[in-house]
Motif scaffolding. Structure first.
Motif, PDB file in Angstrom:
ATOM      1  N   ASP A  55       0.805  -1.224   0.000  1.00 23.84           N
ATOM      2  CA  ASP A  55       0.000   0.000   0.000  1.00 23.84           C
ATOM      3  C   ASP A  55       0.839   1.275   0.000  1.00 23.84           C
ATOM      4  O   ASP A  55       0.555   2.206  -0.753  1.00 23.84           O
ATOM      5  CB  ASP A  55      -0.950  -0.012   1.211  1.00 23.84           C
ATOM      6  CG  ASP A  55      -1.921  -1.179   1.135  1.00 23.84           C
ATOM      7  OD1 ASP A  55      -2.512  -1.375   0.074  1.00 23.84           O
ATOM      8  OD2 ASP A  55      -2.071  -1.900   2.140  1.00 23.84           O
ATOM      9  N   ASN A 298     -13.167  -5.198   9.393  1.00 21.04           N
ATOM     10  CA  ASN A 298     -12.354  -4.164   8.749  1.00 21.04           C
ATOM     11  C   ASN A 298     -11.035  -4.739   8.221  1.00 21.04           C
ATOM     12  O   ASN A 298     -10.566  -4.365   7.143  1.00 21.04           O
ATOM     13  CB  ASN A 298     -12.068  -3.025   9.726  1.00 21.04           C
ATOM     14  CG  ASN A 298     -13.243  -2.081   9.880  1.00 21.04           C
ATOM     15  OD1 ASN A 298     -14.325  -2.331   9.342  1.00 21.04           O
ATOM     16  ND2 ASN A 298     -13.051  -0.997  10.608  1.00 21.04           N
ATOM     17  N   TYR A 302      -9.964  -4.679   4.363  1.00 16.59           N
ATOM     18  CA  TYR A 302      -8.692  -4.047   3.973  1.00 16.59           C
ATOM     19  C   TYR A 302      -7.840  -5.019   3.161  1.00 16.59           C
ATOM     20  O   TYR A 302      -7.241  -4.636   2.145  1.00 16.59           O
ATOM     21  CB  TYR A 302      -7.950  -3.614   5.235  1.00 16.59           C
ATOM     22  CG  TYR A 302      -6.652  -2.878   4.969  1.00 16.59           C
ATOM     23  CD1 TYR A 302      -6.646  -1.495   4.791  1.00 16.59           C
ATOM     24  CD2 TYR A 302      -5.442  -3.555   4.917  1.00 16.59           C
ATOM     25  CE1 TYR A 302      -5.455  -0.810   4.554  1.00 16.59           C
ATOM     26  CE2 TYR A 302      -4.248  -2.886   4.674  1.00 16.59           C
ATOM     27  CZ  TYR A 302      -4.260  -1.517   4.500  1.00 16.59           C
ATOM     28  OH  TYR A 302      -3.088  -0.854   4.260  1.00 16.59           O
ATOM     29  N   HIS A 305      -9.197  -5.267  -0.303  1.00 23.82           N
ATOM     30  CA  HIS A 305      -9.319  -3.975  -0.992  1.00 23.82           C
ATOM     31  C   HIS A 305     -10.784  -3.593  -1.220  1.00 23.82           C
ATOM     32  O   HIS A 305     -11.159  -3.085  -2.281  1.00 23.82           O
ATOM     33  CB  HIS A 305      -8.555  -4.005  -2.321  1.00 23.82           C
ATOM     34  CG  HIS A 305      -7.106  -4.375  -2.174  1.00 23.82           C
ATOM     35  ND1 HIS A 305      -6.172  -3.508  -1.636  1.00 23.82           N
ATOM     36  CD2 HIS A 305      -6.441  -5.523  -2.460  1.00 23.82           C
ATOM     37  CE1 HIS A 305      -4.994  -4.103  -1.619  1.00 23.82           C
ATOM     38  NE2 HIS A 305      -5.124  -5.332  -2.103  1.00 23.82           N
ATOM     39  N   ILE A 308     -14.240  -0.189   3.690  1.00 18.83           N
ATOM     40  CA  ILE A 308     -14.169  -0.511   5.120  1.00 18.83           C
ATOM     41  C   ILE A 308     -15.560  -0.362   5.725  1.00 18.83           C
ATOM     42  O   ILE A 308     -16.148   0.727   5.682  1.00 18.83           O
ATOM     43  CB  ILE A 308     -13.165   0.416   5.832  1.00 18.83           C
ATOM     44  CG1 ILE A 308     -11.799   0.362   5.143  1.00 18.83           C
ATOM     45  CG2 ILE A 308     -13.041   0.028   7.303  1.00 18.83           C
ATOM     46  CD1 ILE A 308     -11.190  -0.999   5.035  1.00 18.83           C
ATOM     47  N   SER A 397      -8.772   7.911   8.391  1.00 14.04           N
ATOM     48  CA  SER A 397      -9.181   6.568   7.956  1.00 14.04           C
ATOM     49  C   SER A 397      -9.636   5.733   9.150  1.00 14.04           C
ATOM     50  O   SER A 397      -9.089   5.871  10.256  1.00 14.04           O
ATOM     51  CB  SER A 397      -8.012   5.861   7.258  1.00 14.04           C
ATOM     52  OG  SER A 397      -7.602   6.573   6.115  1.00 14.04           O
ATOM     53  N   THR A 400      -8.041  -0.230  10.705  1.00  9.96           N
ATOM     54  CA  THR A 400      -8.116  -1.471   9.925  1.00  9.96           C
ATOM     55  C   THR A 400      -7.030  -2.475  10.311  1.00  9.96           C
ATOM     56  O   THR A 400      -6.942  -3.544   9.718  1.00  9.96           O
ATOM     57  CB  THR A 400      -7.958  -1.157   8.419  1.00  9.96           C
ATOM     58  OG1 THR A 400      -6.735  -0.433   8.220  1.00  9.96           O
ATOM     59  CG2 THR A 400      -9.123  -0.349   7.896  1.00  9.96           C
ATOM     60  N   GLN A 401      -6.191  -2.130  11.312  1.00 11.82           N
ATOM     61  CA  GLN A 401      -5.089  -3.004  11.701  1.00 11.82           C
ATOM     62  C   GLN A 401      -5.188  -3.318  13.189  1.00 11.82           C
ATOM     63  O   GLN A 401      -5.537  -2.446  13.992  1.00 11.82           O
ATOM     64  CB  GLN A 401      -3.738  -2.336  11.414  1.00 11.82           C
ATOM     65  CG  GLN A 401      -3.601  -1.749  10.033  1.00 11.82           C
ATOM     66  CD  GLN A 401      -3.668  -2.786   8.939  1.00 11.82           C
ATOM     67  OE1 GLN A 401      -3.105  -3.871   9.058  1.00 11.82           O
ATOM     68  NE2 GLN A 401      -4.356  -2.468   7.851  1.00 11.82           N
ATOM     69  N   GLY A 418      -3.560   2.044   9.079  1.00 14.43           N
ATOM     70  CA  GLY A 418      -2.896   1.714   7.827  1.00 14.43           C
ATOM     71  C   GLY A 418      -2.018   2.844   7.339  1.00 14.43           C
ATOM     72  O   GLY A 418      -1.969   3.139   6.143  1.00 14.43           O
TER      73      GLY A 418
END
Length: 450
Positions: A55, A298, A302, A305, A308, A397, A400-401, A418
């Protein structure tokens, strides 16, 4: 807050909270979520590494980096496939084990029964629909008699059987795993404790005898789940997991994404901490069972792709809220004249920098400190409000992690989103807000000390 109010809370409210936090089935649920962490965190690290390799280079047109490390990207994808993509299977096995610990019976067999029951309940087929409106071919004649293919108007439905549907063993299957896991494991454990077992001679080695003892309870439990699944499918023409996802999981996750719910969870968690009760343990069923599921959804979106789906997750609190204590320490460094406060702040700064707040919480203390009660609750309310609105409005954002909880503030938000640089600004703003909220109360503590 007056002493009388604190006494009322301690005498009336806290015993209820303590009972909730110690309720054995909720403890089993909490421990099951925690039990999946080694594998889930490994999958999260693999996804985070891919963010570095795919990314970020893509943002700066350095695709050569991705090409060079493509072998590593593929390895990380395999790790993700064997961890977060099957998280419901990991969770339900842990749930079966932890329920068996409650009943003090065979943990291994209980975990296997729960896992098998979940597989029974989710079916073994997967259907995909393709819209072919612009196709001039008569599909109904073309696929007549072909097994697994059905034509309805201009839609082509393809069904594949004999597999575990990937969309049902990931985070989508969590609520079904909870319900089926409790049902099958409790039946198994109760029958084990009632000695519905096959008796073998004492000469049989324990390693052989123990599995035999579990056969009848396992048989009864699995057949009950299978019969229930069969008739549910016949009556409703849908799988249990699809019904639960539609009727229970989706609405609950939707409710969790409201502004009020996000702020309320933050305040309640801090409220219990103020009275010395582990707020994370009390709120764990909500934090992991709802916001944790949102995080995994999420993560999967992610990885694939996709858009979210959720604004707020369990890691969002760690990224933008739980470091409020750092604001307290900064306020102490700036204006405190209380020698005890300053000494505790010096000793507690490094632990707090890695989200270990207990030295300050019990050393200052903030626990049962009436001067700090208001900012102790106000900080998470304000910080969660600002972070939620910033995320909901698209200024930052979504998380997502899944980042380890000892990640320092600011870096926490940066990694969890991210690598969104705007999260750094949000983290700093929240830290400033926490400091400003604590400043007048630290000044009040000065007057009391002097």
């Amino acid at each position: 807050m007056s002493r009388k109010t604190m006494d009322i809370i301690q005498d009336k409210i806290l015993p209820i909270a303590t009972k909730i936090g110690n309720q054995r089935f909720l403890v089993a649920l909490r421990d099951s979520f925690i039990g999946t962490m080694p594998v889930v965190m490994t999958g999260s690290i693999a996804l985070l590494i891919n963010a570095f390799l795919v990314d970020i280079p893509d943002q700066f047109n350095f695709q050569e980096i991705t090409s060079f490390f493509q072998w590593w990207v593929d390895i990380n994808n395999l790790v993700f496939k064997g961890s977060i993509s099957i998280v419901a299977l990991l969770f339900i096995y842990c749930l079966g084990v932890n329920i068996a610990k409650i009943y003090k019976t065979d943990t291994l067999s209980s975990g296997l029964v729960a896992l098998s029951s979940f597989v029974i309940s989710i079916g073994n087929s997967m259907t995909s629909t393709y819209n072919l409106e612009n196709n001039n071919i008569d599909l109904s004649a073309l696929f007549t008699g072909v097994e697994g293919i059905k034509v309805t108007g201009s839609s082509l439905n393809v069904t594949i059987t004999g597999l575990l549907p990937g969309t049902q063993i990931n985070s989508n299957g969590y609520f079904t795993a909870i319900i089926i896991g409790f049902l099958s494991s409790i039946i198994f454990c109760k029958l084990m404790n009632k000695n519905w077992t096959i008796k073998l001679p004492d000469t049989v080695p324990p390693a052989i005898a123990k599995p035999f003892l579990s056969i009848i309870p396992a048989l009864v439990s699995l057949y009950i789940v299978a019969v229930f699944t069969f008739f549910f499918n016949k009556i409703t023409d849908s799988l249990i997991i699809d019904w639960i996802y539609k009727v229970l999981q989706t609405p609950m996750l939707g409710l969790s994404q409201s502004f009020a719910a996000v702020v309320l969870v933050a305040v309640l968690t801090q409220f219990f901490w103020f009275f010395g009760i582990h707020g994370g343990n009390v709120m764990a069923p909500i934090m992991e069972g709802v916001f944790g599921v949102a995080l995994l959804a999420n993560l999967e979106a992610y990885q694939n792709h996709e858009t979210i789906p959720y604004v707020w997750t369990s890691v969002s609190y760690g990224s933008f809220v739980w470091y409020a204590t750092l604001g307290l320490l900064i306020a102490i460094f700036l204006i405190s004249k209380n020698s005890h406060y300053k000494e505790v702040a010096k000793l507690g700064f490094m632990p707090v920098l890695f989200n270990i707040g207990e030295p300050v919480m019990y050393g200052l203390p903030t626990v049962l400190n009436p001067i700090l009660f208001i900012p102790f609750l106000l900080c998470p309310a304000v910080m969660s409000s600002v972070a939620y609105l910033a995320t909901d409005l698209g200024w930052v954002s979504p998380v997502t992690q899944n980042v380890t909880w000892v990640m320092p503030p600011i870096l926490y938000g940066f990694f969890s989103t991210g690598f969104d640089w705007r999260s750094i600004i949000l983290s700093i703003i929240n830290l400033i807000l926490a400091t400003l909220i604590y400043l007048p109360f630290v000044r009040m503590a000065n007057k009391k000390f002097l």
